[in-house]
Structures are given as structure tokens and as C-alpha cells.
Design a protein around this motif. Sequence first.
Motif, PDB file in Angstrom:
ATOM      1  N   GLU A 141      -9.468  -8.338  -2.968  1.00  0.00           N
ATOM      2  CA  GLU A 141     -10.725  -8.186  -1.829  1.00  0.00           C
ATOM      3  C   GLU A 141     -10.796  -7.163  -1.768  1.00  0.00           C
ATOM      4  OE1 GLU A 141     -14.776  -9.467   0.099  1.00  0.00           O
ATOM      5  OE2 GLU A 141     -12.490 -10.874  -1.074  1.00  0.00           O
ATOM      6  N   GLU A 142      -9.887  -6.314  -0.981  1.00  0.00           N
ATOM      7  CA  GLU A 142     -10.631  -4.897  -1.137  1.00  0.00           C
ATOM      8  C   GLU A 142     -10.147  -4.338  -2.636  1.00  0.00           C
ATOM      9  OE1 GLU A 142      -7.403  -3.222   1.682  1.00  0.00           O
ATOM     10  OE2 GLU A 142      -8.053  -3.942   3.626  1.00  0.00           O
ATOM     11  N   ASN A 143     -10.049  -4.016  -3.785  1.00  0.00           N
ATOM     12  CA  ASN A 143      -9.496  -3.980  -5.049  1.00  0.00           C
ATOM     13  C   ASN A 143      -8.407  -2.745  -4.798  1.00  0.00           C
ATOM     14  OD1 ASN A 143     -12.662  -5.198  -5.379  1.00  0.00           O
ATOM     15  ND2 ASN A 143     -13.154  -3.056  -4.387  1.00  0.00           N
ATOM     16  N   LYS A 199       0.858  -0.758  -0.244  1.00  0.00           N
ATOM     17  CA  LYS A 199       0.102  -0.284   0.156  1.00  0.00           C
ATOM     18  C   LYS A 199       0.839   1.285  -0.102  1.00  0.00           C
ATOM     19  CE  LYS A 199      -4.088  -1.229   2.452  1.00  0.00           C
ATOM     20  NZ  LYS A 199      -4.786  -1.474   3.633  1.00  0.00           N
TER      21      LYS A 199
END
Length: 243
Positions: A61-63, A21
Motif C-alpha cells: 500500500e505504501e508502494n 524497511k
Amino acid sequence: MGKLNKESSVALYQQLIDEIKNQITSGKLAVGDRLMTEFELSQEYNVSRITVRKAIEVLVEENILIKKQGIGTFVAEKRLTRNLETFMGFTSNCIQEGKTPSTKLLTAELVKATPVDVKNFDLKSGEKVIKINRLRISDGNPVIIEETRFSQKYAFLLGENLEGSLYEILAHNGIIVSGGKRTISICNTTKEEAELLEVEENEVMLYMKDICVDVNGTPIHSCKSIINPRRYEIIINTMSNKR
């Protein structure tokens, strides 16, 4: 690239998630960039492939990441988000999400009302309606093909700049959309739709139909939207009542 701290109380897979991230936030990884393979990541950070796989699964899953079968894992485009509980216009939605909206006008014309138009707007058979077809764009990326229909009392719209917000034009004329009815299904793109949305022909899209009304419940317009789900996320907030 930084190394992971095996003495930390934070799980290794979570540290790897945070590291990826941070690379995206800092610009080291940009939208569309390919991630290292699971093996390369495990070697780079000295962790097991199971740890790497778990981190990637969470980010998918969090795109934040997207997997492409047989090709690899890539940084995903950040999708627009629309809450179904509100009837917010596309322009306002983009601005709220920190994106730059734009619109390409495809057609704007008077056409014969369909039986559905007659029902929606309480028209007489043979009356005409205003049909406006537009391509809605976010940060330069085509997101939605939109067909909006109004009864003839809104014919003044044909003299307006329709490459901006229709809701702003309506508001300037004292007309406020306050709610309505919305249904969502799926559809497959035609060749023309695929070209406009820059996707493959016959690709599955979201298909949304709205009937929007004013504060008195009088229909203002109907709208059919073909939405690219890779660039636009629909959310529904649900809450349980505890008694």
C-alpha cells in the motif's frame, strides 16, 4: 536478520514492516530484489503467516513493495511524486525528490498548427507551431514521453539545448510559467511508446494534458504527457474547511 521482540508493545506486523524497511535502507534489499515467501518469512521471524501477510499488505500500500501475480513480492522502484497543485517542471521535480533528471530529445520542428493549437494560442488558420517531443528520464529510467507545443514567437527554442529544462530556458528569457489548466486520463501505449518507456505494448499509462500560462494568463505552451505510473505518482492535496 534480526528477530522480532514478542515482549515489545509494538505490534509484530509493525516490527516486521520496520525490519524490511531497514533492510531496504541499508542496501541488504535492493530495488527489484525478491522477498522471501510468506512461509519463509514466518519461519525466519517465528510469526504467523497472518502477521507476515499484514506487514506485506501495508508495504505494498505504501508502494515500497510490489506483488507480481504468480511470481512473488519484490522491492518496488521509488516513484517520483508530483503535486497537482503546482506547475513544477520535470527537472525541478526530480531534483526536489533527490533524483537525477535527464532528457532525450526525440524531435524538434515547426509543424502546421492543429485546430486545437489555433484555439489554445489564438492563431490564424495555417500558422505553424513549434513541436518538441522528448523522453524524460529519472535516475536512468524512462518515465514520461512529452509533446510540448509553442506558438512561433518561441521559435528561439529551436536554437537551444532542449535536453535540459525548458522552464530554465524560458526563465532566462524572462518568461515565467505561473499556472494553467491540467487534465488527467488514461491511455494505452503504442508499440513505439512502449519501447521508449520500456513497458509492454498496450499497457495502461497516465495521460496528462496541460495548458500553461504566464502571470497575465497568456498561454505559453501546451503539453501532452504519457506517464508510467509505476515510476511516477500523481498526488492531490485536499483539505476540508471546518466552520
